[in-house]
Design a protein around this motif. Structure first.
Motif, PDB file in Angstrom:
ATOM      1  N   SER A  43      -4.237   1.747   5.766  1.00 38.09           N
ATOM      2  CA  SER A  43      -4.306   2.523   4.852  1.00 38.09           C
ATOM      3  C   SER A  43      -2.956   3.458   4.744  1.00 38.09           C
ATOM      4  CB  SER A  43      -5.468   3.682   4.716  1.00 38.09           C
ATOM      5  OG  SER A  43      -5.459   4.121   5.853  1.00 38.09           O
ATOM      6  N   VAL A  44      -1.627   3.183   5.745  1.00 36.72           N
ATOM      7  CA  VAL A  44      -0.921   4.034   5.895  1.00 36.72           C
ATOM      8  C   VAL A  44       0.044   4.333   4.615  1.00 36.72           C
ATOM      9  CG1 VAL A  44       0.951   2.261   6.305  1.00 36.72           C
ATOM     10  CG2 VAL A  44       1.080   4.088   7.571  1.00 36.72           C
ATOM     11  N   ALA A  45      -0.034   3.719   3.471  1.00 31.52           N
ATOM     12  CA  ALA A  45       0.536   3.846   2.407  1.00 31.52           C
ATOM     13  C   ALA A  45       0.208   5.235   1.837  1.00 31.52           C
ATOM     14  CB  ALA A  45       0.264   2.906   1.336  1.00 31.52           C
ATOM     15  N   VAL A  52       7.775   9.195   1.107  1.00 27.92           N
ATOM     16  CA  VAL A  52       8.582   7.933   0.339  1.00 27.92           C
ATOM     17  C   VAL A  52       9.048   8.424  -0.883  1.00 27.92           C
ATOM     18  CG1 VAL A  52       8.714   5.654  -0.257  1.00 27.92           C
ATOM     19  CG2 VAL A  52       7.629   6.149   1.966  1.00 27.92           C
ATOM     20  N   GLY A  53       7.855   9.165  -1.609  1.00 29.49           N
ATOM     21  CA  GLY A  53       7.988   9.593  -3.030  1.00 29.49           C
ATOM     22  C   GLY A  53       7.573   8.439  -4.148  1.00 29.49           C
ATOM     23  N   ALA A  54       6.637   7.638  -3.634  1.00 31.72           N
ATOM     24  CA  ALA A  54       6.264   6.611  -4.332  1.00 31.72           C
ATOM     25  C   ALA A  54       4.874   6.231  -4.382  1.00 31.72           C
ATOM     26  CB  ALA A  54       7.098   5.405  -3.957  1.00 31.72           C
ATOM     27  N   PRO A  55       4.138   5.926  -5.250  1.00 27.36           N
ATOM     28  CA  PRO A  55       2.663   5.768  -5.280  1.00 27.36           C
ATOM     29  C   PRO A  55       2.145   4.711  -4.234  1.00 27.36           C
ATOM     30  CG  PRO A  55       3.759   4.325  -7.062  1.00 27.36           C
ATOM     31  CD  PRO A  55       4.925   5.214  -6.379  1.00 27.36           C
ATOM     32  N   PRO A  56       1.162   4.860  -3.606  1.00 26.72           N
ATOM     33  CA  PRO A  56       0.760   4.188  -2.466  1.00 26.72           C
ATOM     34  C   PRO A  56       0.712   2.610  -2.801  1.00 26.72           C
ATOM     35  CG  PRO A  56      -0.649   6.066  -2.381  1.00 26.72           C
ATOM     36  CD  PRO A  56       0.232   5.969  -3.751  1.00 26.72           C
ATOM     37  N   PRO A  57       0.123   2.114  -3.926  1.00 22.72           N
ATOM     38  CA  PRO A  57       0.201   0.725  -4.118  1.00 22.72           C
ATOM     39  C   PRO A  57       1.542   0.005  -3.911  1.00 22.72           C
ATOM     40  CG  PRO A  57      -1.361   1.603  -5.731  1.00 22.72           C
ATOM     41  CD  PRO A  57      -0.365   2.776  -5.286  1.00 22.72           C
ATOM     42  N   GLY A  58       2.661   0.658  -4.380  1.00 26.47           N
ATOM     43  CA  GLY A  58       4.060   0.291  -4.330  1.00 26.47           C
ATOM     44  C   GLY A  58       4.400   0.346  -2.932  1.00 26.47           C
ATOM     45  N   ILE A  59       3.989   1.302  -2.203  1.00 26.00           N
ATOM     46  CA  ILE A  59       4.383   1.326  -0.487  1.00 26.00           C
ATOM     47  C   ILE A  59       3.807   0.286   0.003  1.00 26.00           C
ATOM     48  CG2 ILE A  59       4.112   2.741   1.199  1.00 26.00           C
ATOM     49  CD1 ILE A  59       4.236   5.390  -0.311  1.00 26.00           C
ATOM     50  N   ALA A  60       2.375   0.002  -0.231  1.00 26.90           N
ATOM     51  CA  ALA A  60       1.830  -1.163   0.539  1.00 26.90           C
ATOM     52  C   ALA A  60       2.341  -2.435   0.176  1.00 26.90           C
ATOM     53  CB  ALA A  60       0.369  -1.183   0.051  1.00 26.90           C
ATOM     54  N   ALA A  61       2.802  -2.495  -1.074  1.00 22.97           N
ATOM     55  CA  ALA A  61       3.423  -4.014  -1.234  1.00 22.97           C
ATOM     56  C   ALA A  61       4.714  -4.037  -0.848  1.00 22.97           C
ATOM     57  CB  ALA A  61       3.502  -4.238  -3.012  1.00 22.97           C
ATOM     58  N   ASP A  62       5.440  -3.025  -0.786  1.00 23.75           N
ATOM     59  CA  ASP A  62       6.759  -3.362  -0.017  1.00 23.75           C
ATOM     60  C   ASP A  62       6.425  -3.366   1.414  1.00 23.75           C
ATOM     61  OD1 ASP A  62       9.778  -2.871  -0.123  1.00 23.75           O
ATOM     62  OD2 ASP A  62       9.374  -1.056   0.940  1.00 23.75           O
ATOM     63  N   TYR A  72       3.705 -14.497  16.367  1.00 27.29           N
ATOM     64  CA  TYR A  72       2.454 -13.960  16.601  1.00 27.29           C
ATOM     65  C   TYR A  72       1.247 -15.068  16.637  1.00 27.29           C
ATOM     66  CZ  TYR A  72       3.998  -9.253  16.053  1.00 27.29           C
ATOM     67  OH  TYR A  72       4.604  -8.069  16.101  1.00 27.29           O
ATOM     68  N   GLU A  73       0.377 -14.989  17.558  1.00 30.91           N
ATOM     69  CA  GLU A  73      -0.430 -16.337  17.794  1.00 30.91           C
ATOM     70  C   GLU A  73      -1.599 -16.197  16.594  1.00 30.91           C
ATOM     71  OE1 GLU A  73      -3.356 -18.507  21.305  1.00 30.91           O
ATOM     72  OE2 GLU A  73      -2.236 -16.509  21.494  1.00 30.91           O
ATOM     73  N   TYR A  74      -1.999 -14.800  16.342  1.00 28.35           N
ATOM     74  CA  TYR A  74      -3.016 -14.669  15.628  1.00 28.35           C
ATOM     75  C   TYR A  74      -2.952 -14.322  14.300  1.00 28.35           C
ATOM     76  CZ  TYR A  74      -5.746 -15.805  19.845  1.00 28.35           C
ATOM     77  OH  TYR A  74      -6.487 -16.462  20.956  1.00 28.35           O
ATOM     78  N   LEU A  75      -1.798 -13.537  14.075  1.00 31.66           N
ATOM     79  CA  LEU A  75      -1.687 -12.951  12.771  1.00 31.66           C
ATOM     80  C   LEU A  75      -0.802 -13.978  11.806  1.00 31.66           C
ATOM     81  CD1 LEU A  75      -1.267 -10.491  10.643  1.00 31.66           C
ATOM     82  CD2 LEU A  75       0.621  -9.691  12.066  1.00 31.66           C
ATOM     83  N   SER A  76      -1.445 -14.339  10.938  1.00 32.98           N
ATOM     84  CA  SER A  76      -0.927 -15.308  10.107  1.00 32.98           C
ATOM     85  C   SER A  76      -0.227 -14.827   8.671  1.00 32.98           C
ATOM     86  CB  SER A  76      -1.968 -16.518   9.605  1.00 32.98           C
ATOM     87  OG  SER A  76      -1.485 -17.611   8.703  1.00 32.98           O
ATOM     88  N   ARG A  77      -0.873 -13.952   8.048  1.00 37.98           N
ATOM     89  CA  ARG A  77      -0.366 -13.748   6.668  1.00 37.98           C
ATOM     90  C   ARG A  77      -0.696 -12.224   6.601  1.00 37.98           C
ATOM     91  NH1 ARG A  77      -2.951 -13.971   1.731  1.00 37.98           N
ATOM     92  NH2 ARG A  77      -4.688 -15.116   2.891  1.00 37.98           N
ATOM     93  N   VAL A  78       0.286 -11.494   5.797  1.00 40.18           N
ATOM     94  CA  VAL A  78      -0.028 -10.279   5.305  1.00 40.18           C
ATOM     95  C   VAL A  78       0.555 -10.076   3.799  1.00 40.18           C
ATOM     96  CG1 VAL A  78       0.893  -7.867   5.473  1.00 40.18           C
ATOM     97  CG2 VAL A  78       1.103  -9.499   7.652  1.00 40.18           C
ATOM     98  N   ASP A  79      -0.467  -9.406   3.091  1.00 37.00           N
ATOM     99  CA  ASP A  79      -0.384  -9.258   1.537  1.00 37.00           C
ATOM    100  C   ASP A  79      -1.095  -7.666   1.526  1.00 37.00           C
ATOM    101  OD1 ASP A  79      -3.065  -9.373   1.564  1.00 37.00           O
ATOM    102  OD2 ASP A  79      -3.187 -11.294   0.940  1.00 37.00           O
ATOM    103  N   SER A  80      -1.027  -7.533   0.016  1.00 39.59           N
ATOM    104  CA  SER A  80      -1.314  -6.225  -0.225  1.00 39.59           C
ATOM    105  C   SER A  80      -2.501  -6.278  -1.393  1.00 39.59           C
ATOM    106  CB  SER A  80      -0.393  -5.013  -0.615  1.00 39.59           C
ATOM    107  OG  SER A  80       0.331  -5.614  -1.683  1.00 39.59           O
ATOM    108  N   VAL A  85      -2.472  -2.597   2.919  1.00 41.50           N
ATOM    109  CA  VAL A  85      -1.816  -3.575   3.545  1.00 41.50           C
ATOM    110  C   VAL A  85      -2.750  -4.368   4.298  1.00 41.50           C
ATOM    111  CG1 VAL A  85       0.127  -4.417   5.017  1.00 41.50           C
ATOM    112  CG2 VAL A  85       0.277  -2.276   3.858  1.00 41.50           C
ATOM    113  N   ASN A  86      -2.780  -5.853   3.826  1.00 43.90           N
ATOM    114  CA  ASN A  86      -4.016  -6.656   4.552  1.00 43.90           C
ATOM    115  C   ASN A  86      -3.388  -7.638   5.338  1.00 43.90           C
ATOM    116  OD1 ASN A  86      -5.687  -5.118   2.690  1.00 43.90           O
ATOM    117  ND2 ASN A  86      -5.183  -6.705   0.946  1.00 43.90           N
TER     118      ASN A  86
END
Length: 585
Positions: A43-45, A52-62, A72-80, A85-86
């Motif tokens: 939830s860092v966004a 940053v001066g931007a809305p959280p959804p945009g920060i998360a996507a960026d 990384y062995e176990y981290l496969s994919r990141v999205d938002s 940030v997921n």
């Protein structure tokens, strides 16, 4: 594997933030909301929106687009998704989880090379353990078990108050009254036998003629002075009473079970001179004052209004004085000291900590687990007056009620073919005592609770039997598989475990070591109990949707391994709470 996955997520997110010139002090990593399909989310966004001066959804996507998962062995994919940030694990995460959980020790963390003494229960040795104090040994033993599971070298101590007025009254009464003066004991055991003397003595002090009470009080005072002076004969008199009562109390506690590595007596710190040495050091402190015929510590500098009395005008020490010496002994012999206390001792705990700091100790070694009490419909209980419900009575009733529930549920064929009378007795004990223990330890310690039989023994609700039944079901599946010539093992193809229920169960199994870590860090075993309920729900969903022995080939073998992993996980989670895991129910 969850702990390793979380470490990779932290590293990848920190790298991305650092590369963007953004602070990395608060990553906001947590388990995602239910509508966010990920194993971990950040939830860092939210925190960065103002900077940053931007809305959280945009920060998360960026951020998601800039996180590099390479290497990384176990981290496969990141999205938002929205402001989150997921982070998604790899196939290796689930495969390694399945393999690791085949071990019967699954969930146990590496050795921390840290010794911890956990002091709990420490009820005055004046009679049988009663229900009003049952939360202390149950919570205390669970805290010790969780710490042990988390890799700490744990010792469990019972601090015996064998120098106070209550014990002096008990000793005087035991030596004064005859068996003929007393009612029959409730049970043929030392604590039930001797508590009659204690109750008789208190009744006498409340109702006898003033001259007789004065003579009795003089003898009681003599016993207390003898202890303070280190008189061997007085010690022997008191020890004869205390040790007998403790022997009976231990039998009750072992039924929970709550076992101890040592019974440390308060008088040890009188006899070795350490209590007197503490007094001398406190007197020399700038916080010490002599007021109201006693030496006291003013604790305003520590935010505590009430002064702490550490020496009476007659030169005798108090329980707290001796406990200060006791704690300094703990600090000298252990890396950490944990004490489990009822909420009515919270002020004393704060005073003790302040006094230890005045004595020059590093109180970072000391932690308190504070709990509220267990209520019953009959209200408060008193050992002195002989009212209330003893722990033994509660446990007896639990076993009887559990047996009734078990027998009502047993299929007659199963009972005739597979369960002998001793098996039914075993299951009734495991379920009944497990229900009492689980119901108490599963609640957040600082919340008062009311024990209710219907809830504690509900096989369909979030209770011990509900979770225990999952273990029994796993054992039943594995036993039937063995009869059919199949065996659960590591040499399986985990990729065939692709249904939503299978993946959800594997991900829940993966979280168990992290749950142990969290419970140990916060001294909150109820975190493990909450996990066991979630685990049971997840396993039951798998059981409903995924046939194990009805499957063929690789899928059957993989599902058997998943059942075996579930068995080890739920057994160890219950074990960390001190609740037995029946193999049949």
């Amino acid at each position: 594997m969850f702990r390793e996955f979380r470490a990779e997520v932290e590293a990848a997110l920190a790298d991305a933030l650092s590369a963007a010139g953004l602070p990395t002090d608060d990553l906001g990593i947590e388990e995602p909301p239910e509508d966010v399909p990920a194993t971990l989310a950040s939830s860092v966004a939210f925190r960065l929106a103002g900077e940053v001066g931007a809305p959280p959804p945009g920060i998360a996507a960026d951020l998601a687009s800039k996180i590099d998962t390479e290497g990384y062995e176990y981290l496969s994919r990141v999205d938002s998704q929205g402001p989150y940030v997921n982070f998604h694990p790899s196939e290796a995460y689930l495969a390694d989880t399945l393999d690791a959980a085949q071990d019967d020790e699954y969930g146990r963390l590496p050795d921390t090379d840290t010794s911890v003494v956990v002091e709990h229960t420490s009820a005055n040795p004046t009679g049988p353990v009663h229900v009003g104090r049952a939360r202390n040994p149950i919570l205390g033993d669970a805290v010790a078990r969780v710490l042990d599971f988390a890799g700490y070298d744990v010792e469990r101590h019972y601090y015996v108050n064998d120098a106070g007025r209550q014990v002096a009254v008990f000793t005087w009464a035991y030596e004064t009254f005859d068996e003929s003066d007393l009612p029959d004991p409730d049970r043929r055991r030392a604590d039930y036998d001797l508590v009659r003397y204690y109750r008789k003595g208190n009744q006498y002090l409340e109702s006898a003629d003033p001259e007789d009470v004065e003579a009795a009080e003089a003898e009681i005072e003599s016993i207390m002075r003898g202890l303070e002076a280190g008189d061997d004969e007085t010690y022997d008199r008191v020890e004869r009473v205390v040790d007998q009562v403790l022997s009976g109390m231990r039998e009750s506690l072992e039924r929970l079970p709550a076992e101890f590595d040592a019974f440390v007596k308060e008088t040890e710190f009188i006899r070795d001179g350490s209590a007197d040495e503490v007094v001398d050091r406190l007197k020399g402190s700038e916080h010490a004052v002599y007021e109201e015929d006693a030496w006291q510590l003013g604790l305003d500098a520590f935010g505590i209004d009430k002064k702490l009395v550490f020496l009476r005008s007659d030169g005798t020490t108090l329980y707290t004085t001796r406990d200060l010496a006791h704690h300094e002994w703990k600090f000298a012999n252990y890396d950490r000291a944990v004490t489990v206390l009822g909420e009515d001792h919270k002020l004393q705990a704060e005073q003790l900590k302040a006094a230890l700091e005045i004595l020059g100790n590093d109180t970072g070694q000391l932690s308190h687990a504070i709990y509220s009490y267990v209520n019953l419909p009959d209200g408060k209980m008193s050992t002195r007056r002989g009212t209330g419900i003893d722990l033994d009575n509660l446990l007896d009733e639990a076993v009887v009620r559990a047996r009734d529930e078990v027998e009502a549920r047993l299929d007659s064929r199963i009972r005739d073919d597979d369960l002998a009378e001793e098996d039914i007795e075993r299951i009734a004990r495991q379920v009944g005592i497990g229900a009492v223990r689980y119901d108490i330890v599963s609640k957040q310690p600082t919340k008062a609770i009311t024990f209710e039989w219907e809830r504690a023994l509900d096989f369909e609700a979030q209770s011990a039997p509900y979770v225990q039944y999952v273990h029994a079901r796993c054992c039943g599946i594995l036993a039937e598989a063995e009869k059919q010539g199949f065996e659960a093992g590591r040499d399986v193809d985990p990729s065939v475990l692709d249904t939503a229920e299978e993946v959800a169960l594997l991900r829940t199994i993966a979280r168990f070591p992290a749950v142990v870590e969290e419970a140990a860090a916060d001294l909150e075993p109820h975190v493990v109990a909450t996990y066991t309920r979630e685990f049971a729900e997840t396993f039951n969903a798998f059981y409903r949707e995924c046939s194990v022995l009805g499957s063929d080939g690789d899928r059957r073998d993989a599902r058997l391994a998943l059942v075996n992993a579930s068995r080890a996980t739920v057994a160890n989670a219950l074990g960390a709470l001190g609740v037995e895991a029946p193999t049949s129910m």
